[in-house]
Design an enzyme around this catalytic site. Structure first.
Site, PDB file in Angstrom:
ATOM      1  N   ASP A 187      48.635  22.899  51.568  1.00  0.00           N
ATOM      2  CA  ASP A 187      47.444  23.738  51.546  1.00  0.00           C
ATOM      3  C   ASP A 187      46.269  22.849  51.924  1.00  0.00           C
ATOM      4  O   ASP A 187      46.029  21.827  51.279  1.00  0.00           O
ATOM      5  CB  ASP A 187      47.259  24.320  50.137  1.00  0.00           C
ATOM      6  CG  ASP A 187      46.078  25.261  50.083  1.00  0.00           C
ATOM      7  OD1 ASP A 187      46.007  26.167  50.926  1.00  0.00           O
ATOM      8  OD2 ASP A 187      45.211  25.080  49.207  1.00  0.00           O
ATOM      9  N   GLU A 271      49.773  26.698  56.818  1.00  0.00           N
ATOM     10  CA  GLU A 271      49.235  27.997  57.184  1.00  0.00           C
ATOM     11  C   GLU A 271      48.669  27.956  58.600  1.00  0.00           C
ATOM     12  O   GLU A 271      48.372  26.885  59.125  1.00  0.00           O
ATOM     13  CB  GLU A 271      48.172  28.417  56.187  1.00  0.00           C
ATOM     14  CG  GLU A 271      47.048  27.403  56.113  1.00  0.00           C
ATOM     15  CD  GLU A 271      46.180  27.585  54.893  1.00  0.00           C
ATOM     16  OE1 GLU A 271      45.944  28.738  54.528  1.00  0.00           O
ATOM     17  OE2 GLU A 271      45.748  26.573  54.319  1.00  0.00           O
ATOM     18  N   CYS A 327      56.864  34.287  40.019  1.00  0.00           N
ATOM     19  CA  CYS A 327      57.418  35.645  39.924  1.00  0.00           C
ATOM     20  C   CYS A 327      56.905  36.584  41.016  1.00  0.00           C
ATOM     21  O   CYS A 327      57.398  37.690  41.159  1.00  0.00           O
ATOM     22  CB  CYS A 327      57.145  36.237  38.540  1.00  0.00           C
ATOM     23  SG  CYS A 327      55.418  36.684  38.296  1.00  0.00           S
ATOM     24  N   ASP A 354      45.430  25.669  44.026  1.00  0.00           N
ATOM     25  CA  ASP A 354      45.774  25.089  45.325  1.00  0.00           C
ATOM     26  C   ASP A 354      47.261  24.733  45.431  1.00  0.00           C
ATOM     27  O   ASP A 354      47.891  24.961  46.462  1.00  0.00           O
ATOM     28  CB  ASP A 354      44.919  23.855  45.601  1.00  0.00           C
ATOM     29  CG  ASP A 354      43.439  24.215  45.664  1.00  0.00           C
ATOM     30  OD1 ASP A 354      43.137  25.317  46.173  1.00  0.00           O
ATOM     31  OD2 ASP A 354      42.605  23.416  45.205  1.00  0.00           O
TER      32      ASP A 354
END
Ligand SMILES: [Zn+2]
Length: 372
Positions: A187, A271, A327, A354
């Site tokens: 990230d 990303e 989850c 983060d």
């Protein structure tokens, strides 16, 4: 494998004169044929392609003597660059994006360069010199051994006035690294340069922050100097030098990061874009983090290729720091950027926002890999 080697060069004053002439001629050719292509299109909707321009260049050189003085490949590659600019323009039109028509190059643009092609040993890297067409031996700080077969050389001058040469080589033998069995999601942030799904943090170097502050101050000083004055010229060079220093410091920090990642992990997930909300709409901060993102992506792309690693880019939607990486439950109270840590209301997992985002990036990357 292709590789580029960039070195600083120190031309003599005669060589510098020829370099400036070459930059100027390449720019002239670029602008001349941009104008020609524009008029051809406006007049009878025809497209003048690279080959038509290239054939016409022979005529133009007979007409304008001074175009024959510099390296002929520099002019050829100016035509190539113009054609590339057109191809990008056509691509954007096809995709329905804002077209952004190719622009004329300004004499006042202080980022200057030209590219020359290798033929019959005209480019050579020696211990303390490079041999370049028309220029002969140019003093050079050769900091690395050049491997493979030379394809081309790009000579550039930065706004600070420094000259560089970048030598592109092919057939460079590169051995893959041994598999580590480890995978990672990263990230990219503003405060820290990068946080990984393994909870490793890479800080932006402190000296970079210091230089950035100094740069802002120098830029304010420059803006107060009257246009065309001697002091403004001096201030401009000061700003340009510091600009380069900041860029180098940032690039070095990113090199450290990407080298370690490629060394330690077989698969790296990142990303596609830095989420906009991360930089809180501060323009400067945004520009800096975008530039860092682009450089991380660029370095990871070639380093993973060199060393036989995999890089997966994940749509930034999955980079959410608000989805629980354990989850999959979407938290709501984490929209506040000030909240660095949170507990998942569904499974109770404790998250650093983060690291959680990096884990979501990794999970989405793995999903893409397994779907192939
Ligand atoms: Zn949860």
């Amino acid at each position: 494998m292709e590789k580029a080697y960039k070195f600083r060069i120190y031309p003599t004053s005669e060589q510098e004169t020829l370099l400036q002439k070459t930059f100027g001629c390449a720019r002239y050719v670029y602008n001349y044929y941009l104008n020609k292509r524009m008029t051809a299109y406006q007049k009878d909707k025809t497209t003048l392609n690279y080959y038509a321009c290239s054939a016409d260049l022979t005529r133009l050189k007979k007409e304008k003597d001074w175009l024959r003085e510099p390296d002929k490949f520099a002019l050829q590659s100016a035509l190539r660059n113009l054609d590339d600019a057109y191809q990008r323009f056509f691509d954007r039109v096809r995709k329905g994006e804002a077209p952004g028509y190719p622009k004329f190059k300004s004499k006042h643009d202080r980022d200057r360069s030209y590219t020359t092609k290798f033929t019959n040993g005209n480019i050579k890297v020696l211990d303390k010199h490079v041999r370049l067409p028309k220029l002969g031996l140019v003093k050079c700080r050769v900091s690395r051994q050049v491997e493979g077969r030379i394809l081309s050389a790009t000579v550039s001058q930065k706004p600070s006035g420094k000259y560089f040469v970048s030598i592109t080589c092919t057939d460079v033998v590169q051995e893959s690294l041994k598999p580590t069995g480890a995978i990672v999601g990263i990230d990219l942030g503003l405060k820290e340069l990068c946080i990984t799904s393994d909870d490793l943090r890479f800080d932006n170097p402190k000296r970079l922050a210091r230089s950035q502050k100094r740069l802002a101050r120098l830029q304010r000083q420059l803006s107060r100097k009257p246009k065309g004055s001697k002091n403004r010229g001096k201030a401009r060079i000061k700003v340009a030098r510091l600009h380069e220093k900041v860029a180098n410091q940032r690039r070095d920090a990113i090199h450290k990061l990407t080298t370690q990642l490629v060394h330690d992990y077989d698969l790296i997930c990142m990303e596609t874009l830095v989420p906009k909300n991360m930089v809180k709409n501060r323009k400067l901060a945004k520009a800096i983090s975008d530039a860092a993102w682009g450089e991380v992506a660029r370095q990871l792309e070639y380093k993973t290729q060199w060393y036989g690693r995999a890089l997966i880019k994940v749509d930034r939607f999955y980079a959410s720091s608000q989805t629980c990486s354990v989850c999959g439950c979407k938290g709501s109270e984490t929209k506040n950027l000030a909240v660095r840590e949170w507990d998942c209301p569904n499974c109770g997992a404790h998250h650093d926002r983060d690291v959680n985002a990096a884990r979501n990036i990794l999970a989405e990357g793995l999903r893409i890999v397994n779907a192939v």
